[in-house]
Design a protein around this motif. Sequence first.
Motif, PDB file in Angstrom:
ATOM      1  N   UNK A  20       8.773  33.997 -38.480  1.00 25.05           N
ATOM      2  CA  UNK A  20       7.288  33.622 -38.516  1.00 25.05           C
ATOM      3  C   UNK A  20       6.521  34.212 -37.465  1.00 25.05           C
ATOM      4  N   UNK A  21       5.200  34.498 -37.566  1.00 31.48           N
ATOM      5  CA  UNK A  21       4.270  35.087 -36.596  1.00 31.48           C
ATOM      6  C   UNK A  21       3.135  34.395 -36.703  1.00 31.48           C
ATOM      7  N   UNK A  22       3.003  33.286 -35.660  1.00 28.51           N
ATOM      8  CA  UNK A  22       1.841  32.678 -35.281  1.00 28.51           C
ATOM      9  C   UNK A  22       0.518  33.416 -34.730  1.00 28.51           C
ATOM     10  N   UNK A  23       1.246  34.486 -34.031  1.00 29.65           N
ATOM     11  CA  UNK A  23       0.195  35.188 -33.298  1.00 29.65           C
ATOM     12  C   UNK A  23      -0.818  36.139 -34.372  1.00 29.65           C
ATOM     13  N   UNK A  24      -0.008  36.451 -35.435  1.00 29.24           N
ATOM     14  CA  UNK A  24      -0.841  37.026 -36.539  1.00 29.24           C
ATOM     15  C   UNK A  24      -1.664  36.032 -37.327  1.00 29.24           C
ATOM     16  N   UNK A  25      -1.172  34.700 -37.396  1.00 29.90           N
ATOM     17  CA  UNK A  25      -1.952  33.719 -37.810  1.00 29.90           C
ATOM     18  C   UNK A  25      -3.313  33.478 -37.256  1.00 29.90           C
ATOM     19  N   UNK A  26      -3.122  33.274 -35.842  1.00 25.66           N
ATOM     20  CA  UNK A  26      -4.571  33.420 -34.847  1.00 25.66           C
ATOM     21  C   UNK A  26      -5.419  34.561 -34.886  1.00 25.66           C
ATOM     22  N   UNK A  81       9.871  33.813 -26.122  1.00 24.85           N
ATOM     23  CA  UNK A  81       9.318  34.801 -25.431  1.00 24.85           C
ATOM     24  C   UNK A  81       8.348  35.581 -26.343  1.00 24.85           C
ATOM     25  N   UNK A  82       7.664  36.732 -25.902  1.00 25.46           N
ATOM     26  CA  UNK A  82       6.902  37.541 -26.662  1.00 25.46           C
ATOM     27  C   UNK A  82       7.440  38.197 -27.852  1.00 25.46           C
ATOM     28  N   UNK A  83       6.815  38.571 -28.830  1.00 26.89           N
ATOM     29  CA  UNK A  83       7.239  39.502 -29.947  1.00 26.89           C
ATOM     30  C   UNK A  83       7.924  40.818 -29.397  1.00 26.89           C
ATOM     31  N   UNK A  84       9.071  40.868 -29.636  1.00 25.77           N
ATOM     32  CA  UNK A  84       9.882  41.929 -28.956  1.00 25.77           C
ATOM     33  C   UNK A  84      10.036  43.032 -29.833  1.00 25.77           C
ATOM     34  N   UNK A  85       9.424  43.003 -31.061  1.00 32.64           N
ATOM     35  CA  UNK A  85       9.500  44.192 -32.028  1.00 32.64           C
ATOM     36  C   UNK A  85       8.360  44.292 -32.874  1.00 32.64           C
ATOM     37  N   UNK A  86       8.001  45.447 -33.479  1.00 36.58           N
ATOM     38  CA  UNK A  86       6.850  45.787 -34.329  1.00 36.58           C
ATOM     39  C   UNK A  86       7.015  45.677 -35.718  1.00 36.58           C
ATOM     40  N   UNK A  87       6.614  44.639 -36.383  1.00 35.96           N
ATOM     41  CA  UNK A  87       6.612  44.689 -37.741  1.00 35.96           C
ATOM     42  C   UNK A  87       5.400  45.206 -38.378  1.00 35.96           C
ATOM     43  N   UNK A  88       5.687  45.639 -39.677  1.00 34.20           N
ATOM     44  CA  UNK A  88       4.969  46.543 -40.311  1.00 34.20           C
ATOM     45  C   UNK A  88       3.698  45.947 -40.346  1.00 34.20           C
TER      46      UNK A  88
END
Length: 741
Positions: A384-390, A419-426
């Motif tokens: 889940x990526x709430x940061x991308x939702x924002x 913690x912070x997202x520690x990897x890059x998703x496409x």
Amino acid sequence: MQLRIFYLLFICTIFSCKKEERYEKITKDNSFISAKAIPDSHFLGDQKCKECHQKEFKDWQGSDHDKAMQIADSKSVLAHFNGEKFTSQGITSHFFKKDGGFFVNTEGPDGKNHDYRIVYTFGVRPLQQYIVKFPDGHYQCLRTAWDVVKKKWFDLYPDFKVVHSEWLHWSRGGLNWNNMCSDCHSTNVRENYDEQTTSYNTKYALINVSCEACHGPGKQHVDDVKKFGDKYKSSGTMHMTVGMAPKELVDQCARCHMRREQFSSNFNFAGTLLDHYFPQLIEEPIYHSDGQILDEDYVYGSFVQSKMYQNNVACNNCHNSHSLKLRFEGNALCLQCHLPEKFNTPKHHFHEENTEGAKCVNCHMPGKYYMGNDFRRDHSFRIPRPDLSLKYGTPNACSGCHKDKTDEWAWAEFKNLFGQVDSTHFSDKLVPGILGEHNGAVGLSELINDKKQSDFVRASAVKALSHYEAKVLIDKFISYLNDESALVRGTALDVLGEINTTDYNNYLLPLLNDNKRTVRIKAFYSLGGLPETQVPEKYKTNYQKVKREFYDYLKTNSDFVGGQARRAKYYLKQGNLQKGIEGYEKALQIDNINNNVRLDLANLYYSNQEFKKSEEAYKMVILQEPKYGPAYYSLGLLYAELERTDEAIDQMQKANRLMPENIRVYYNLGLLYDKIQESSKAEKTLINGLKIDSNNESLLYALAFHYYKMGEIEKAKNILMKLVQLYPNNAQYKSFLQSLN
């Protein structure tokens, strides 16, 4: 007497020598694979398979594949037909039995109620649809379906009002079994559409998704078993067999479990997926911009985004290939591969054990309901990526489950727990590109060049890159024509094919020999502007072969709006305006409210100086979509061309209200005001446009010329100096400025 005997012997000889319909193993002619149909006689039926494969048959029996389609009778029909009435969107359907059959009285294509006999059932859980036979071989799926769990009738699209004359009405194209459903719900389907009569003569070997729908026709296999007995060795005629590579298996399943366009006239198991179909890529509104499911995508397009797919997990690792049921219940399914002490613990999921929140799928496979009650999970298996939702408004499982919470809360909790997202998703690179953000092209280019990503993701990035100025990025798209991925090559051709030029033909011609049919056909379409007489000698043989494939493709899709539009665009590439118009007119006959098609047709009428037809088409778009700004703009241009200036201004004003960011509206409206000597309105309109784009060349020049006409020379000179500064190579601006000094 002797003559009679001779005649009888002659007749017997004719019948005894009749050749059996044969299906020879498909052979390759260089990169070309035949799309020849397989005779129905080569499909022996499930009972024949059962003789040797009893366990597999037992698993398959009663499955969704087994019950995909059945003749309607007392055993197969699950719904109540005892006089029940169901009303939705003002339409009442009455279900009853008569003369030993099942009937519905409901609204037909003429807007009136009629009695219709149910001839087939469609599906078995969680809903069952019912099919009605119409004239000319059309079979239609009722919009009202049966909820198998709640045992009640329901509307598949309860919030969607459909008029009887629309393509989406159950009696028309949107719920037509022949072209929307049959290919995946029965075995060895041939649609057999006749474009001239708009009729079907659809045939299939077996009514449902049989063993041979996946494994291929069994005749050769059975003959070999009989012939060789214990010494039998596979002759390679069977498909989806034990030991198949995971990604190949996924591609085999994908044929029916993906949203796609068909390219071959018949699916005959020859070649690979991309010899028959091309998948829908990640685009809105089919997917959210990060690749999560939005509209129906049928699983494949989600799954190939996942790390599971990248790591050779296949469909049968989770699903029993024959029963289709999950191999294990709950988290045990995921724990086949993921360590329980690491993942099946509150230290990982931060929820109480044995609750909904502790289930892997609820965080990593959130789902949606389609067709009213069919819950389908997203198979992209993402964190889940709430940061991308924002940032982008995409969904996330956290606030999707905690519906009383916000995305801000979800992101705060995520950081607190993980913690912070520690990897890059496409999606970090794909989303800005799909949304057309200023620097999005950079991320897309990086994604396309990242060979660790799946071909599906890379091809989706190529598609998204077309949102930017394609001509500026032309070298990139040309380079993608040589990519090792057929999906990437095909998508690059989709982009180049919409650029109306023959400048890149030398890069396109080699793809006529591509090893995938879909790529070859896309290349042929892209070469549409090249006269056949100018095809270089070394490509002529392949050109003729692909030409046949291309016309088969057009015929295969001739009962779709998109198929007719593609045909029209091909003729327009050849400079045949009349054929282009005919193609779009046929597309509108299929779907009379498709305003994308109608707007294109109106523009073609305009180009062909059929101004009355053009005006009527624009007005129809406005009538059906009164808030669609481009229709007002185009109608305004038409009126301006016809010197109906007051009407042109009226339409441009409406377009301006609906599209306040559209620079071309300001430009044309300013010129129209200038034409009727409304100088203050002309000036104000052009200035308002420059507030949106202060360096717009057309607006600046129009305003400079306006000031020149009005005798306001200093104002004209100031703007011309800016134009000279912005466009120093434009001699016209320099000359104009010098004339004012």
